[in-house]
Every structure is written in structure tokens, then in C-alpha cells.
Design an enzyme around this catalytic site. Structure first.
Site, PDB file in Angstrom:
ATOM      1  N   LYS A 120       0.835  -1.142  -0.065  1.00 44.84           N
ATOM      2  CA  LYS A 120       0.091  -0.031   0.020  1.00 44.84           C
ATOM      3  C   LYS A 120       1.001   1.143  -0.026  1.00 44.84           C
ATOM      4  O   LYS A 120       0.658   2.016  -0.721  1.00 44.84           O
ATOM      5  CB  LYS A 120      -1.058  -0.187   1.215  1.00 44.84           C
ATOM      6  CG  LYS A 120      -1.747   1.071   1.184  1.00 44.84           C
ATOM      7  CD  LYS A 120      -2.467   1.247   2.422  1.00 44.84           C
ATOM      8  CE  LYS A 120      -2.492   2.958   2.753  1.00 44.84           C
ATOM      9  NZ  LYS A 120      -2.436   3.446   4.076  1.00 44.84           N
ATOM     10  N   ASP A 138      -6.768   1.847   1.490  1.00 46.38           N
ATOM     11  CA  ASP A 138      -6.566   2.013   2.934  1.00 46.38           C
ATOM     12  C   ASP A 138      -8.036   1.607   3.781  1.00 46.38           C
ATOM     13  O   ASP A 138      -8.782   1.259   2.765  1.00 46.38           O
ATOM     14  CB  ASP A 138      -6.225   3.556   3.212  1.00 46.38           C
ATOM     15  CG  ASP A 138      -7.495   4.418   3.229  1.00 46.38           C
ATOM     16  OD1 ASP A 138      -8.604   4.198   2.691  1.00 46.38           O
ATOM     17  OD2 ASP A 138      -7.316   5.369   3.861  1.00 46.38           O
TER      18      ASP A 138
END
Ligand code: SF4
Length: 207
Positions: A120, A138
């Protein structure tokens, strides 16, 4: 979600949030990487509280690579997992100096080879640098993707895959920021404000 609804979603979010951007404070790529590393499992607000002192004391990878662990820990203490993150920051500083000429690398493989940089974080950096289109997932994007019926994926990686399939890559960066904005301001985890939500007409979870 049908193509017509996706079009509605893109336009409604663009109208609501005409200036999509990260809510982390940074002025260069070094600061971007450090801020994103600190933001894992932590709010942007908290990160923005500690980074001014951190960047003043350690303005480059080289300075960071020479930092004392206790000094970094003291500065970033309000951040979740500050002990582990302090170690990662110094180690990343060393790696960046030794392997990347003190620059932030441009590929997912190189980024994730840095200590404390996962999928990420790498995707956020690549997306912000504009090098490679990416759709980092997220907690807000994960939640809204499910509520909006864009994905039923059980992991952030599975949701990211669905979102990449659902929208053209030219939309990924802006949608990433706009969905986060919407998650923070309207569609919160505990109390989504469906009555005031512009996406209500297309949202299967609207109450
Ligand atoms: S209608 Fe409700 S659940 Fe759907 S996106 Fe809006 S706030 Fe979230």
C-alpha cells in the site's frame, strides 16, 4: 455497479471534492515517503503533528541514515508503532543512500525492498509521483468499496484488484483521494450520514 452508476459516482465525487490530494503534509518526495510510512495504522493528522520537527532535524535520507534511534523515537512517539517505525526510518535512510543515490525509487519492486514499505505504501508513492497509476486501498476505501457494492474482496489487495478493474487507470489517483475524503467526511465507519450523502441514489447500503 453498472457503468451508468460508475459514471454518476465519478462525477458526484468530482463535484464534491474538486481538488483531490493527500492530506499528509510534504514538500518533496523524501518527505512524501517518510510521511506515508508513518501513516500506516495512524491518522494523517497525527503524522502532520510530528513531521515538521522530524523533517527539520532530518531533511534528507543522508541525515536520517545517521540519526540516533532514541532521537527519532522521541520525535515520532505519538505515532502508532513508533518504535518499529523509528527503526524502519533509519534503515530506509541507509538503503536509500546506499542503493538509490538518496532518491525515492520509481518502481514497486524497489520501493517494497525498503524496510517498512509494503504494497500500500509503495502504491501511494507511485500514485503521488505520477509514475505508475495505482489505486491504494486504505481503511476508508476498503469500507466504501464494500458499501458502494464495488467489491466484496476480503483483503485490501482483493479490493484493489476489483477497483482497478472497475475504473479506467486515468481515474485511479483522483478516485483514491476522493473516496478517502468521502469516508472521512460523510461515510464514516460508525455513523454514515446517508441522509446527506450525494451517493445515496446509487448506494446499495444507503439507510
Ligand atoms: S449512502 Fe450512506 S453508506 Fe452509501 S456512501 Fe453514502 S454515507 Fe456511505
Amino acid at each position: 455497479m453498472t457503468p451508468k452508476k460508475k459514471k454518476f459516482l465519478i462525477q458526484a465525487l468530482a463535484d464534491l471534492y474538486p481538488d483531490p490530494h493527500s492530506e499528509l503534509d510534504f514538500t518533496n518526495e523524501y518527505q512524501l515517503l517518510i510521511a506515508v510510512m508513518l501513516s500506516a495504522q495512524c491518522t494523517d493528522k497525527k503524522v502532520n503533528q510530528v513531521t515538521p520537527e522530524l523533517f527539520k532535524a532530518y531533511p534528507t535520507f543522508k541525515a536520517l541514515s545517521q540519526a540516533k534511534l532514541a532521537d527519532i523515537e522521541r520525535i515520532i512517539r505519538p505515532i502508532n508503532y513508533y518504535k518499529t517505525k523509528s527503526k524502519h526510518l533509519i534503515a530506509t535512510g541507509k538503503e536509500a543512500v546506499a542503493r538509490f543515490d538518496s532518491e525515492v525509487p520509481d518502481t514497486h519492486k524497489e520501493l517494497t525492498s525498503l524496510p517498512g514499505v509494503g504494497n500500500k505504501t509503495a502504491n501511494v508513492i507511485l500514485s503521488e509521483k505520477g509514475v505508475v497509476p495505482a489505486f491504494p486501498v486504505d481503511t476508508h476505501i476498503f469500507r466504501l468499496a464494500h458499501r458502494l457494492g464495488l467489491s466484496q474482496g476480503k483483503t485490501p489487495d482483493a479490493v484493489e484488484k476489483d477497483l482497478r478493474k472497475a475504473f479506467p487507470s486515468s481515474e485511479w489517483r483522483n478516485l483514491h483521494h476522493r473516496i478517502i475524503f468521502h469516508g472521512r467526511r460523510v461515510c464514516s465507519a460508525r455513523a454514515p450520514q446517508c441522509g446527506e450523502c450525494s451517493l445515496r441514489a446509487i448506494c446499495p447500503s444507503a439507510q
